[in-house]
Scaffold this motif. Structure first.
Motif, PDB file in Angstrom:
ATOM      1  N   GLN A   1       3.225  59.762  11.240  1.00 35.62           N
ATOM      2  CA  GLN A   1       2.983  61.310  11.747  1.00 35.62           C
ATOM      3  C   GLN A   1       1.597  61.940  11.338  1.00 35.62           C
ATOM      4  OE1 GLN A   1       5.281  59.922   9.967  1.00 35.62           O
ATOM      5  NE2 GLN A   1       7.510  60.977  10.302  1.00 35.62           N
TER       6      GLN A   1
ATOM      7  N   LYS B   1      -1.891  61.137  11.718  1.00 34.85           N
ATOM      8  CA  LYS B   1      -2.788  60.570  12.515  1.00 34.85           C
ATOM      9  C   LYS B   1      -4.123  60.163  11.819  1.00 34.85           C
ATOM     10  CE  LYS B   1      -0.940  60.923  17.144  1.00 34.85           C
ATOM     11  NZ  LYS B   1      -1.397  61.339  18.393  1.00 34.85           N
TER      12      LYS B   1
ATOM     13  N   HIS C   1      -4.215  53.199  18.580  1.00 36.13           N
ATOM     14  CA  HIS C   1      -3.970  54.536  19.366  1.00 36.13           C
ATOM     15  C   HIS C   1      -2.775  54.446  20.275  1.00 36.13           C
ATOM     16  CE1 HIS C   1      -7.517  57.107  18.442  1.00 36.13           C
ATOM     17  NE2 HIS C   1      -8.135  55.815  18.263  1.00 36.13           N
ATOM     18  N   ALA C   2      -2.533  53.293  20.898  1.00 36.69           N
ATOM     19  CA  ALA C   2      -1.194  53.208  21.755  1.00 36.69           C
ATOM     20  C   ALA C   2      -0.060  53.277  20.989  1.00 36.69           C
ATOM     21  CB  ALA C   2      -1.463  51.779  22.546  1.00 36.69           C
TER      22      ALA C   2
ATOM     23  N   LEU D   1       0.463  54.757  18.101  1.00 34.48           N
ATOM     24  CA  LEU D   1       0.619  56.286  17.814  1.00 34.48           C
ATOM     25  C   LEU D   1       1.246  56.948  18.874  1.00 34.48           C
ATOM     26  CD1 LEU D   1      -2.481  56.974  15.481  1.00 34.48           C
ATOM     27  CD2 LEU D   1      -0.264  56.578  14.941  1.00 34.48           C
ATOM     28  N   ASP D   2       0.422  56.946  19.994  1.00 34.46           N
ATOM     29  CA  ASP D   2       1.136  57.371  21.459  1.00 34.46           C
ATOM     30  C   ASP D   2       2.582  56.997  21.702  1.00 34.46           C
ATOM     31  OD1 ASP D   2      -1.359  58.782  21.686  1.00 34.46           O
ATOM     32  OD2 ASP D   2      -2.224  57.373  23.115  1.00 34.46           O
ATOM     33  N   SER D   3       2.715  55.770  21.450  1.00 33.74           N
ATOM     34  CA  SER D   3       4.244  55.276  21.717  1.00 33.74           C
ATOM     35  C   SER D   3       5.050  55.834  20.886  1.00 33.74           C
ATOM     36  CB  SER D   3       4.006  53.559  21.465  1.00 33.74           C
ATOM     37  OG  SER D   3       5.362  53.044  21.803  1.00 33.74           O
TER      38      SER D   3
ATOM     39  N   ALA E   1       4.889  58.693  19.124  1.00 32.94           N
ATOM     40  CA  ALA E   1       4.959  60.159  19.392  1.00 32.94           C
ATOM     41  C   ALA E   1       5.625  60.497  20.497  1.00 32.94           C
ATOM     42  CB  ALA E   1       3.509  60.512  19.685  1.00 32.94           C
ATOM     43  N   ALA E   2       5.851  59.650  21.567  1.00 35.56           N
ATOM     44  CA  ALA E   2       6.603  59.658  22.488  1.00 35.56           C
ATOM     45  C   ALA E   2       8.098  59.735  22.417  1.00 35.56           C
ATOM     46  CB  ALA E   2       6.349  58.794  23.630  1.00 35.56           C
TER      47      ALA E   2
ATOM     48  N   LYS F   1      11.042  66.678  21.526  1.00 35.37           N
ATOM     49  CA  LYS F   1      10.459  68.054  21.436  1.00 35.37           C
ATOM     50  C   LYS F   1      11.201  69.201  20.818  1.00 35.37           C
ATOM     51  CE  LYS F   1       7.039  65.626  23.035  1.00 35.37           C
ATOM     52  NZ  LYS F   1       6.609  64.741  21.749  1.00 35.37           N
TER      53      LYS F   1
END
Length: 151
Positions: free
Chosen positions: A115, A117, A134-135, A137-139, A141-142, A146
């Protein structure tokens, strides 16, 4: 890609179902990579499946057995380009037995919070690993719902 060296890396997380921490490894060798952080792993041997190679490499480098999760989607079918001669495929992995210890090629291991970053991206990574970080962290986060009810 013909003649490309296939490398595998483990995005070792605290748990596959809802990862919050990532285990990173600091290189001790070779000299030009010493002090830089990476995903632990290594080269796939001739005739070896990439997943088998990753399990073997994590046992050799960190002294752990792992349960593999999903592969982190890469830029190309051969994986993430590392240089003109090698590419790396990365899988999420969870420790199933053993305590991670820097046995080969590393002098330090560290759990970083996914969490945060800034903490993750603030490490001096091997340059070719930045797009993978980066990928990842994006993965992750997805995966986080929400909903405001989540603490």
């Amino acid at each position: 890609m013909t003649g490309v060296i296939q490398v595998v890396g483990g995005a070792v997380v605290d748990r596959l179902a809802d990862p919050t921490a990532l285990l990173v490894a600091r290189r001790s060798a070779p000299e030009h990579l010493a002090g830089l952080w990476e995903f632990p792993g290594g080269k796939v041997e001739a005739g070896e499946a990439p997943e088998t190679a990753l399990v073997r490499e994590l046992a050799e480098e960190l002294g752990i057995a792992v349960r593999l999760g999903a592969e982190l989607p890469a830029e190309t079918p051969d994986g993430w380009p590392l240089n003109g001669r090698a590419s790396m495929r990365v899988w999420f992995a969870e420790v199933s037995s053993g305590e991670p210890t820097p046995l080969e090629d590393h002098d330090e291991l560290r759990w970083v919070q996914l969490q945060d970053k800034e903490e993750v991206l603030g490490l001096p990574w091997i340059p070719a690993d930045y797009p993978i970080v980066h990928a990842l962290l994006d993965s992750v986060a997805a995966l986080v719902p929400k909903s405001p009810a989540r603490d």
